[in-house]
Write a protein that holds these residues in place. Structure first.
Motif, PDB file in Angstrom:
ATOM      1  N   PRO A 178      20.516   0.682  30.797  1.00 28.97           N
ATOM      2  CA  PRO A 178      19.741   0.185  31.949  1.00 28.97           C
ATOM      3  C   PRO A 178      18.484   1.013  32.218  1.00 28.97           C
ATOM      4  CG  PRO A 178      21.794   1.228  32.659  1.00 28.97           C
ATOM      5  CD  PRO A 178      21.862   1.096  31.187  1.00 28.97           C
ATOM      6  N   GLN A 179      18.556   2.310  31.980  1.00 32.48           N
ATOM      7  CA  GLN A 179      17.394   3.151  32.284  1.00 32.48           C
ATOM      8  C   GLN A 179      16.232   2.874  31.329  1.00 32.48           C
ATOM      9  OE1 GLN A 179      17.963   7.112  34.130  1.00 32.48           O
ATOM     10  NE2 GLN A 179      19.892   7.124  33.030  1.00 32.48           N
ATOM     11  N   PHE A 180      16.539   2.805  30.050  1.00 34.58           N
ATOM     12  CA  PHE A 180      15.473   2.499  29.086  1.00 34.58           C
ATOM     13  C   PHE A 180      14.918   1.093  29.322  1.00 34.58           C
ATOM     14  CE2 PHE A 180      15.558   5.624  25.285  1.00 34.58           C
ATOM     15  CZ  PHE A 180      15.563   6.684  26.159  1.00 34.58           C
ATOM     16  N   THR A 181      15.787   0.181  29.697  1.00 37.42           N
ATOM     17  CA  THR A 181      15.310  -1.163  30.013  1.00 37.42           C
ATOM     18  C   THR A 181      14.345  -1.131  31.190  1.00 37.42           C
ATOM     19  OG1 THR A 181      17.444  -2.027  29.259  1.00 37.42           O
ATOM     20  CG2 THR A 181      16.044  -3.510  30.564  1.00 37.42           C
ATOM     21  N   GLU A 182      14.709  -0.373  32.209  1.00 38.86           N
ATOM     22  CA  GLU A 182      13.829  -0.253  33.377  1.00 38.86           C
ATOM     23  C   GLU A 182      12.468   0.297  32.989  1.00 38.86           C
ATOM     24  OE1 GLU A 182      13.741  -1.085  36.487  1.00 38.86           O
ATOM     25  OE2 GLU A 182      15.679  -2.115  36.402  1.00 38.86           O
ATOM     26  N   ILE A 183      12.475   1.327  32.159  1.00 37.34           N
ATOM     27  CA  ILE A 183      11.204   1.945  31.762  1.00 37.34           C
ATOM     28  C   ILE A 183      10.313   0.943  31.048  1.00 37.34           C
ATOM     29  CG2 ILE A 183      10.168   3.685  30.255  1.00 37.34           C
ATOM     30  CD1 ILE A 183      12.606   5.472  30.875  1.00 37.34           C
ATOM     31  N   ILE A 184      10.897   0.209  30.123  1.00 36.49           N
ATOM     32  CA  ILE A 184      10.098  -0.780  29.392  1.00 36.49           C
ATOM     33  C   ILE A 184       9.555  -1.850  30.334  1.00 36.49           C
ATOM     34  CG2 ILE A 184      10.336  -2.732  27.799  1.00 36.49           C
ATOM     35  CD1 ILE A 184       9.792  -0.132  26.398  1.00 36.49           C
ATOM     36  N   PHE A 185      10.376  -2.318  31.242  1.00 35.95           N
ATOM     37  CA  PHE A 185       9.944  -3.416  32.107  1.00 35.95           C
ATOM     38  C   PHE A 185       9.064  -2.959  33.263  1.00 35.95           C
ATOM     39  CE2 PHE A 185      13.039  -5.723  29.756  1.00 35.95           C
ATOM     40  CZ  PHE A 185      12.684  -7.063  29.873  1.00 35.95           C
ATOM     41  N   GLY A 186       9.258  -1.744  33.733  1.00 39.56           N
ATOM     42  CA  GLY A 186       8.480  -1.355  34.908  1.00 39.56           C
ATOM     43  C   GLY A 186       8.047   0.100  34.955  1.00 39.56           C
ATOM     44  N   GLY A 187       8.200   0.835  33.869  1.00 33.18           N
ATOM     45  CA  GLY A 187       7.779   2.230  33.854  1.00 33.18           C
ATOM     46  C   GLY A 187       8.786   3.161  34.490  1.00 33.18           C
ATOM     47  N   ILE A 188       8.417   4.434  34.546  1.00 34.83           N
ATOM     48  CA  ILE A 188       9.369   5.443  34.998  1.00 34.83           C
ATOM     49  C   ILE A 188       9.535   5.462  36.515  1.00 34.83           C
ATOM     50  CG2 ILE A 188       8.911   6.949  33.026  1.00 34.83           C
ATOM     51  CD1 ILE A 188       7.213   8.657  34.963  1.00 34.83           C
TER      52      ILE A 188
END
Lengths: 198, 198
Positions: A186-196
């Motif tokens: 989920p964290q890597f997905t979040e980064i790709i979709f909306g950054g850190i």
DNA sequence: CTAAGTACCGACCGACCGGTCGGTTTTTCG
DNA sequence: CGAAAAACCGACCGGTCGGTCGGTACTTAG
């Protein structure tokens, strides 16, 4: 049947070799090491494979097969582009982290050893995957921003960024660490979709 | 002075060795190869270094020195966390792509060959960098979201994601390609700060 | 000039590597 | 059973590797 035991032997050899190559590195693993781990003599090992190169190639080819079947194919028919991307991230991470699929790590790390002809075959399959991901990125961006002809982030840069995030995992991942697959996906997905800052 | 020429010789040897290690790989490069590239005999080469391991270690140690001086130090005193992160991304990419600093690529790729004692010294310096980046991520997130105690993306995951993006570049980057440093830096920055749809 | 120290050469070493091969055991199948 | 085929062994080969060493050329300082 003799045919089946032969195939089984080859696959068992490949699995063992992949394990050793991953643990000690390809160059640092001798054919004697592989044979010994299988309780075989070197001569017996060469009954199943012509060369060390052949073993490495088969491992890498199998790794691409795994990628095709466990990542690309399950994702292919997902209609929504964003969902397709989400699924790809999850499956790719699961494959990279699967202890059963050590071939992936070997393929990711061992670049030099293969003779040019075989290396080209692996590289072309890798490029296919990059292109698949690139198209997926472009499509996902199109869904999100249907009007702008071009965003700030090109699909190609996005594809390489994601591949880097995912393929680098094997360099730092420790199964006993606090950052495991369930948190990672989920964290890597979040980064790709909306950054850190998402 | 004799002392200076000695140091110069060592550094020239390290530069040449780093180039060869990067091009052909550490294991595939023999001490003869290194000596020949320097128009030296193997015996002459061993006058300057005790072992192949020592050369690799010095290369990697120098790579960490470069990271310290060209990325961490210039960034350290930037007050604003976001600007600090932006600068780090830019500098890290520039170092990875700098043809002069091949040591970085060697350090990124050659994990196995070093004997445990030397490897630990390199690894501890790598970990320092990860922690620096982790703290930077936490601080940047704090500035952006001062109220929420915890975002969806942990600083650690963000740090590894960014490191993956950056350290994987050497695997696909081609200087003649259409994706060069000038396009790459802003795009990767965008992805980190706002994802692929930014 | 001389003597000491540095830089360097090139022949050499033992170890190990990938790979071979003739022969032996084991399995398969009619 | 018996013979063919598959699986396997282990000694062996040429070559290369990292590393050594005794000796030589060159530089430098007194």
């Amino acid at each position: 049947m003799a045919r089946e035991t032969l195939v089984d032997s080859r696959q068992e050899i490949l699995r063992t070799a992949a394990r050793l190559f991953q643990q000690r590195g390809y160059d640092a693993t001798s054919m004697n090491d592989v044979a010994a781990a299988l309780k075989l003599s070197k001569g017996g090992l060469y009954h199943h494979f012509q060369s060390k190169d052949e073993i490495l190639f088969e491992i890498m080819d199998h790794a691409m097969e795994i990628t095709q079947e466990r990542v690309i194919n399950p994702v292919r028919d997902i209609a929504d582009a964003e969902e397709r991307l989400r699924a790809l991230i999850r499956l790719h991470i699961e494959v990279v982290l699967s202890p059963r699929d050590r071939e992936i790590t070997v393929m990711l790390h061992e670049n030099h050893p293969l003779p040019p002809a075989l290396r080209k075959r692996i590289n072309s399959r890798k490029k296919e995957y990059v292109h698949f991901l690139e198209n997926l990125m472009a499509e996902a961006q199109k869904v999100r921003h249907p009007h702008s002809t071009k965003g700030k982030v090109s699909p190609r840069a996005a594809a390489f960024a994601l591949l880097g995030m995912l393929n680098w995992i094997y360099q730092w991942y420790k199964p006993e660490g606090d950052l495991q697959a369930q948190n990672l996906i989920p964290q890597f997905t979040e980064i790709i979709f909306g950054g850190i800052f998402a």
